[in-house]
Design an enzyme around this catalytic site. Structure first.
Site, PDB file in Angstrom:
ATOM      1  N   SER A   1      14.742  22.039 -15.839  1.00 45.12           N
ATOM      2  CA  SER A   1      13.579  22.894 -16.016  1.00 45.12           C
ATOM      3  C   SER A   1      14.035  24.215 -16.617  1.00 45.12           C
ATOM      4  CB  SER A   1      12.916  23.147 -14.660  1.00 45.12           C
ATOM      5  OG  SER A   1      12.155  24.332 -14.705  1.00 45.12           O
TER       6      SER A   1
ATOM      7  N   LYS B   1      16.011  21.970 -10.612  1.00 39.98           N
ATOM      8  CA  LYS B   1      15.270  20.770 -10.992  1.00 39.98           C
ATOM      9  C   LYS B   1      16.088  19.772 -11.781  1.00 39.98           C
ATOM     10  CE  LYS B   1      10.879  20.572 -10.997  1.00 39.98           C
ATOM     11  NZ  LYS B   1      10.124  19.544 -10.311  1.00 39.98           N
TER      12      LYS B   1
ATOM     13  N   GLU C   1       9.296   8.900 -16.844  1.00 40.47           N
ATOM     14  CA  GLU C   1       7.892   9.301 -17.035  1.00 40.47           C
ATOM     15  C   GLU C   1       7.402   8.931 -18.436  1.00 40.47           C
ATOM     16  OE1 GLU C   1       7.088  13.263 -14.606  1.00 40.47           O
ATOM     17  OE2 GLU C   1       9.009  13.308 -15.642  1.00 40.47           O
TER      18      GLU C   1
ATOM     19  N   HIS D   1       0.835  -1.223   0.000  1.00 36.55           N
ATOM     20  CA  HIS D   1       0.000   0.000   0.000  1.00 36.55           C
ATOM     21  C   HIS D   1       0.864   1.265   0.000  1.00 36.55           C
ATOM     22  CE1 HIS D   1      -3.338  -2.708   1.352  1.00 36.55           C
ATOM     23  NE2 HIS D   1      -2.357  -3.261   2.044  1.00 36.55           N
TER      24      HIS D   1
END
Ligand code: ARG
Length: 457
Positions: A274, A280, A287, A153
């Site tokens: 970024s 970043k 992704e 979980h």
């Protein structure tokens, strides 16, 4: 190619909607091989003369050379790769070109070409997945003892080893390879010679083309052979399931790379920055692997829906079979390569993983197990006692092993100081030495088995 029956040519929209050459030109190598196998067989069986066959074979070789250098020309009037090649052959060798299509239809031709293409794609995927497995095994071997929190979980459950976690993905990829292997075996029957749908009256030798093209046997029913796209669906099924695994692995890396976790530093080479936030480092490759899995599943769905309403035999809907397979193959190849690089080059921050494993009462089960083992308490009761200890530790904001013996005894006086060693994360993972468990010794066995499977030492 069929002008005899028509008074007028196709409209502009007919030409455009009909053209598959923009994508099926990817089949050119397979189309040439299959045509060469076909014409050699026609000559062997006395259906075309040896001279014509030689002319045709020479022309096909020359066309292959042209395609290799200049690419395949895209003329919508020629519709597809089959007619593009045949028309070029006619330019090169004249009337004899018209004999190549004897005892053949584009229906068995395209089924054959597409099977050959899919077979090659499977072989490529298999090589890519083997490389990914090698990366997983290498990193697992390095981290057989590295302790991290195991989750259920996404809540801290029990300590596990990073090597164990990585080897879980090895197993998924092993099943993927076996699915691709099954797909390849089931695919490997030769449709050539089924002609349009009913077979042919020419005295062809299907075993000969079967051998020449590396198939195991000729297909057994011509209607099935020209209308079957199970091989493409099998490929997409295996690809979708494999993509799903890669997506789960990508998701782990994305979570692990987030600052609150900080379990990994992803390789710069597979990250992006970024344009506005200088600090970043984004896990874009991971992704995209996660995103591509969605598209690959879409490819499978697309072909299933294309096929589900088609009566026997060939229908033009089946021309739409290729884009989803080509797209899935491309996306899957990229995804496998990206995840292989990710696994090989990520820095695992084992210090942070270990720290996290020591939080969240990951060894609560070990306390309960100790009560069962040492005090002969039934597991359910031990579970309850441990729950009370966790509740106390949580209210005090300390780890389980930081509770004093008095505090533990106040919960259940059968607890003694012997419990403390059992509560360390090392003891916890070492204890889980059942076959396939997370104990370093078990992880080393998994790694050794995998290395033997992969033929690495
Ligand atoms: N371009 C076609 C395809 O990809 C080839 C088969 C055409 N057959 C036919 N009967 N129109 O499916």
């Amino acid at each position: 190619m069929w002008g005899g029956r028509f008074a007028e040519g196709p409209s502009a929209i007919m030409r455009e909607i009909n053209a598959s050459i923009p994508f099926d030109k990817a089949l050119w190598r397979q189309d040439i091989s299959a045509s060469k196998a076909h014409v050699a067989m026609l000559a062997h069986c006395g259906i075309v003369s040896r001279d014509d066959a030689r002319l045709i074979e020479g022309g096909l070789d020359r066309i292959a050379g042209e395609y290799e250098i200049n690419g395949v020309p895209e003329d919508w009037d020629l519709e597809d790769i089959h007619m593009t090649t045949e028309s070029r052959l006619a330019e090169l060798i004249g009337a004899a070109a018209g004999r190549l299509h004897t005892a053949r239809s584009r229906n068995d031709q395209v089924a054959t070409d597409f099977k050959l293409w899919t077979r090659d794609a499977i072989d490529q995927v298999d090589a890519g997945l083997a490389a990914l497995q090698r990366a997983l095994v290498t990193r697992a071997a390095e981290n057989a003892d590295s302790i991290m929190p195991g989750f259920t979980h996404l809540q801290t459950a029990q300590p596990v080893t990073l090597g164990h976690h990585l080897m879980a993905y090895y197993e998924m990829i092993r099943r993927d390879r076996s699915r691709f292997h099954d797909a390849r075996q089931r695919l490997n029957q030769n449709p050539l010679g089924s002609a349009a749908l009913a077979g042919t009256g020419f005295p062809i030798d299907r075993d000969m083309t079967t051998q020449a093209l590396g198939f195991d046997a000729p297909t057994r029913n011509s209607l099935d052979a020209v209308s079957d796209r199970d091989f493409a669906l099998d490929y997409l099924q295996a690809a979708a399931q494999c993509a799903l695994h890669l997506s789960r692995l990508a998701e782990e890396f994305i979570i692990w790379a987030s600052q609150p976790f900080g379990f990994v530093r992803m390789p710069d080479t597979l990250s992006t920055g970024s344009s506005i936030m200088p600090q970043k480092k984004n896990p874009d490759a991971a992704e995209l692997v996660r995103g591509h899995a969605g598209r690959i599943i879409g490819c499978l769905t697309s072909l299933m829906v294309s096929m589900k309403g088609l009566p026997l035999a060939y229908s033009k809907d089946m021309q739409d079979d290729k884009p989803p397979v080509f797209e899935a193959a491309n996306l899957l190849g990229l995804s496998i390569a990206a995840m292989t690089g990710m696994v090989a080059d990520t820095t695992f921050r084992t210090d942070k993983m270990r720290q996290a494993a020591e939080m969240g009462f990951a060894t609560a089960t070990d306390l309960a197990d100790w009560l069962v083992r040492e005090a002969d308490i039934p597991f359910r009761e031990a579970h309850h006692i441990t729950g009370a200890a966790v509740k106390l530790a949580e209210s005090k904001g300390v780890a389980l092993e930081k509770l004093s013996l008095e505090e533990l005894k106040a919960i259940d006086n059968r607890i003694d100081e012997g419990v403390y060693p059992a509560l360390s994360v090392e003891a916890s993972v070492a204890a889980r030495s059942s076959l396939g468990g997370t104990a370093p010794e078990q992880v080393r066995i998994q790694v050794a088995t995998a290395a033997a499977e992969l033929g690495i030492t």
